[in-house]
Write an enzyme that holds these catalytic residues in place. Sequence first.
Site, PDB file in Angstrom:
ATOM      1  N   GLU A 189      -1.657   8.506 -11.258  1.00 11.61           N
ATOM      2  CA  GLU A 189      -1.437   7.190 -12.114  1.00 11.61           C
ATOM      3  C   GLU A 189      -1.366   7.321 -13.721  1.00 11.61           C
ATOM      4  O   GLU A 189      -2.407   7.793 -14.161  1.00 11.61           O
ATOM      5  CB  GLU A 189      -2.093   6.004 -11.547  1.00 11.61           C
ATOM      6  CG  GLU A 189      -2.255   6.219  -9.870  1.00 11.61           C
ATOM      7  CD  GLU A 189      -3.627   5.258  -9.573  1.00 11.61           C
ATOM      8  OE1 GLU A 189      -3.957   4.674 -10.348  1.00 11.61           O
ATOM      9  OE2 GLU A 189      -4.244   5.822  -8.609  1.00 11.61           O
ATOM     10  N   HIS A 192       0.943   2.728 -10.555  1.00  7.96           N
ATOM     11  CA  HIS A 192      -0.029   3.194  -9.523  1.00  7.96           C
ATOM     12  C   HIS A 192       0.738   3.986  -8.451  1.00  7.96           C
ATOM     13  O   HIS A 192       0.912   3.660  -7.416  1.00  7.96           O
ATOM     14  CB  HIS A 192      -0.777   1.893  -8.780  1.00  7.96           C
ATOM     15  CG  HIS A 192      -1.848   2.156  -8.115  1.00  7.96           C
ATOM     16  ND1 HIS A 192      -1.990   3.022  -7.137  1.00  7.96           N
ATOM     17  CD2 HIS A 192      -3.164   1.810  -8.299  1.00  7.96           C
ATOM     18  CE1 HIS A 192      -3.193   2.988  -6.518  1.00  7.96           C
ATOM     19  NE2 HIS A 192      -3.932   2.340  -7.427  1.00  7.96           N
ATOM     20  N   ARG A 240       0.761  -1.210  -0.031  1.00  6.77           N
ATOM     21  CA  ARG A 240      -0.050   0.011  -0.096  1.00  6.77           C
ATOM     22  C   ARG A 240       0.765   1.217   0.157  1.00  6.77           C
ATOM     23  O   ARG A 240       1.235   1.945   0.916  1.00  6.77           O
ATOM     24  CB  ARG A 240      -0.794   0.073   1.091  1.00  6.77           C
ATOM     25  CG  ARG A 240      -1.904   1.346   1.436  1.00  6.77           C
ATOM     26  CD  ARG A 240      -2.980   1.289   0.203  1.00  6.77           C
ATOM     27  NE  ARG A 240      -3.943   0.265   0.524  1.00  6.77           N
ATOM     28  CZ  ARG A 240      -4.602  -0.044  -0.684  1.00  6.77           C
ATOM     29  NH1 ARG A 240      -4.548   0.659  -1.813  1.00  6.77           N
ATOM     30  NH2 ARG A 240      -5.558  -1.144  -0.573  1.00  6.77           N
ATOM     31  N   ARG A 260       1.779  -7.077  -9.431  1.00  3.60           N
ATOM     32  CA  ARG A 260       2.314  -6.231  -7.990  1.00  3.60           C
ATOM     33  C   ARG A 260       2.365  -7.455  -7.036  1.00  3.60           C
ATOM     34  O   ARG A 260       2.626  -6.869  -5.791  1.00  3.60           O
ATOM     35  CB  ARG A 260       1.289  -5.101  -7.880  1.00  3.60           C
ATOM     36  CG  ARG A 260      -0.029  -5.477  -7.588  1.00  3.60           C
ATOM     37  CD  ARG A 260      -1.181  -4.423  -7.156  1.00  3.60           C
ATOM     38  NE  ARG A 260      -2.419  -5.003  -6.927  1.00  3.60           N
ATOM     39  CZ  ARG A 260      -3.248  -4.288  -6.147  1.00  3.60           C
ATOM     40  NH1 ARG A 260      -3.237  -2.986  -5.981  1.00  3.60           N
ATOM     41  NH2 ARG A 260      -4.633  -4.685  -6.204  1.00  3.60           N
ATOM     42  N   ASP A 304     -11.725   9.402  -7.537  1.00  7.91           N
ATOM     43  CA  ASP A 304     -11.180   8.301  -8.380  1.00  7.91           C
ATOM     44  C   ASP A 304     -11.582   8.508  -9.686  1.00  7.91           C
ATOM     45  O   ASP A 304     -12.363   8.156 -10.350  1.00  7.91           O
ATOM     46  CB  ASP A 304     -12.014   7.125  -7.902  1.00  7.91           C
ATOM     47  CG  ASP A 304     -11.493   5.880  -8.453  1.00  7.91           C
ATOM     48  OD1 ASP A 304     -11.772   4.832  -7.768  1.00  7.91           O
ATOM     49  OD2 ASP A 304     -10.334   6.030  -9.062  1.00  7.91           O
ATOM     50  N   GLN A 325      -7.812  -7.880  -8.882  1.00  6.94           N
ATOM     51  CA  GLN A 325      -7.911  -6.337  -8.908  1.00  6.94           C
ATOM     52  C   GLN A 325      -6.659  -6.254  -9.155  1.00  6.94           C
ATOM     53  O   GLN A 325      -5.397  -6.192  -8.474  1.00  6.94           O
ATOM     54  CB  GLN A 325      -8.436  -5.823  -7.423  1.00  6.94           C
ATOM     55  CG  GLN A 325      -7.893  -4.372  -7.305  1.00  6.94           C
ATOM     56  CD  GLN A 325      -9.097  -3.401  -7.677  1.00  6.94           C
ATOM     57  OE1 GLN A 325      -9.984  -3.609  -8.304  1.00  6.94           O
ATOM     58  NE2 GLN A 325      -8.992  -2.310  -6.753  1.00  6.94           N
TER      59      GLN A 325
HETATM   60  O1  TA6 Z   1      -6.173   4.260  -7.998  1.00  3.32           O
HETATM   61  C1  TA6 Z   1      -7.488   3.819  -8.747  1.00  3.32           C
HETATM   62  C2  TA6 Z   1      -7.995   2.347  -7.997  1.00  3.32           C
HETATM   63  O2  TA6 Z   1      -8.370   1.506  -8.903  1.00  3.32           O
HETATM   64  C3  TA6 Z   1      -9.206   2.833  -7.071  1.00  3.32           C
HETATM   65  O3  TA6 Z   1     -10.271   2.385  -7.650  1.00  3.32           O
HETATM   66  C4  TA6 Z   1      -8.762   1.889  -5.729  1.00  3.32           C
HETATM   67  O4  TA6 Z   1      -9.427   0.813  -5.834  1.00  3.32           O
HETATM   68  C5  TA6 Z   1      -7.299   1.881  -5.874  1.00  3.32           C
HETATM   69  O5  TA6 Z   1      -6.841   1.830  -7.145  1.00  3.32           O
HETATM   70  C6  TA6 Z   1      -6.508   0.955  -5.079  1.00  3.32           C
HETATM   71  O6  TA6 Z   1      -6.910  -0.281  -5.357  1.00  3.32           O
HETATM   72  P1  TA6 Z   1      -6.052  -1.456  -4.416  1.00  3.32           P
HETATM   73  O7  TA6 Z   1      -6.656  -2.930  -5.227  1.00  3.32           O
HETATM   74  O8  TA6 Z   1      -4.827  -1.149  -4.383  1.00  3.32           O
HETATM   75  O9  TA6 Z   1      -7.145  -1.373  -3.008  1.00  3.32           O
END
Ligand code: TA6
Length: 302
Positions: free
Chosen positions: A274, A162, A57, A82, A208, A77
């Site tokens: 990003e 990111h 994070r 990563r 966002d 996601q």
């Molecule tokens: O930074 C954009 C994003 O897609 C947000 O929607 C939020 O979900 C963020 O990434 C963090 O995602 P994560 O999977 O690292 O918690």
Amino acid sequence: VISLTPPALATPTTTGAVPATCTIYLHGATVTSWTVNGREMLFLSSKAILDGSKPIRGGIPLVFPQFGTYPGAPLPQHGFARTSTWRVLRTDVSPDETKATVVFVLTSSDLSLAARTAWPTPFRLEYTVTVDAVHHTLATDLAATNLATTTEFDMPFTWLLHTYLRVDAIEKTEIRGLEGHLYVNKAIADRDPTTQAFPALPIKEETDRVYQNVVPAAESHLHVLSGGRPAVEIVRTHGETAFRDVVVWNPWVDKAKAMADFGDDEYRHMVCVEVGDVVVPNAVSVAPGETRRAGQVLRALL
Ligand code: TA6
């Protein structure tokens, strides 16, 4: 964990600070720290999990081969880059010793069985991190190669850096360079694309925003100003294959509280800016044997 410090300037200056350092975890090839004259430029949550069990994070997590997620998506996601363990291909120091580089690599064979099953295309991803102690820059470049040998296996993906930037105080932070561009704010129900009319984007609520086709041009570099003074300039590299989309994210109060690996008030000290190719029309497709390159240079504006 890899620590990069250009040797020529590895001795502390009169202020006692080393001009440039950078720390990268093999877990996700995640840059977790970049300091310029002793000042930390990136945000890393005090609750970040660094043992390899979760994406880190903070710093610069790598999003590949999928930005975000969708119902039934076989990949987690933001994809597997990563959360994979990368390998170091080589480290270099410039002849004048003011720049230090490390090159990481990730291939299909490095993936977990689950990831390889979810995304069977044979690929090679190289990630080059260069810290420059004279120009106060951190360059991060990706190169994705489709290793398939038969023609029917094109490699479609979305990808993004990111980047979590550290800011003094979010209420004194603004982002410039997005004026006139179309964005969707995923933080609200209304997903109609809207054009940003103003030069500066302040962050005063959960944000966002996915800006599409922010085509990089000389004058359209992104700037993050903190406390009214310029902090970081983000320059996209690699010409016609430069990243085309920009995401701006701050979880704000409620989302910050909902994240176990993020302190409740840490939203005040970070903003994610990003760069990537993430909207469907900008998804990349690489033919067998081809390589696609894109990257960014972060420049500390002292
Ligand atoms: O930074 C954009 C994003 O897609 C947000 O929607 C939020 O979900 C963020 O990434 C963090 O995602 P994560 O999977 O690292 O918690």
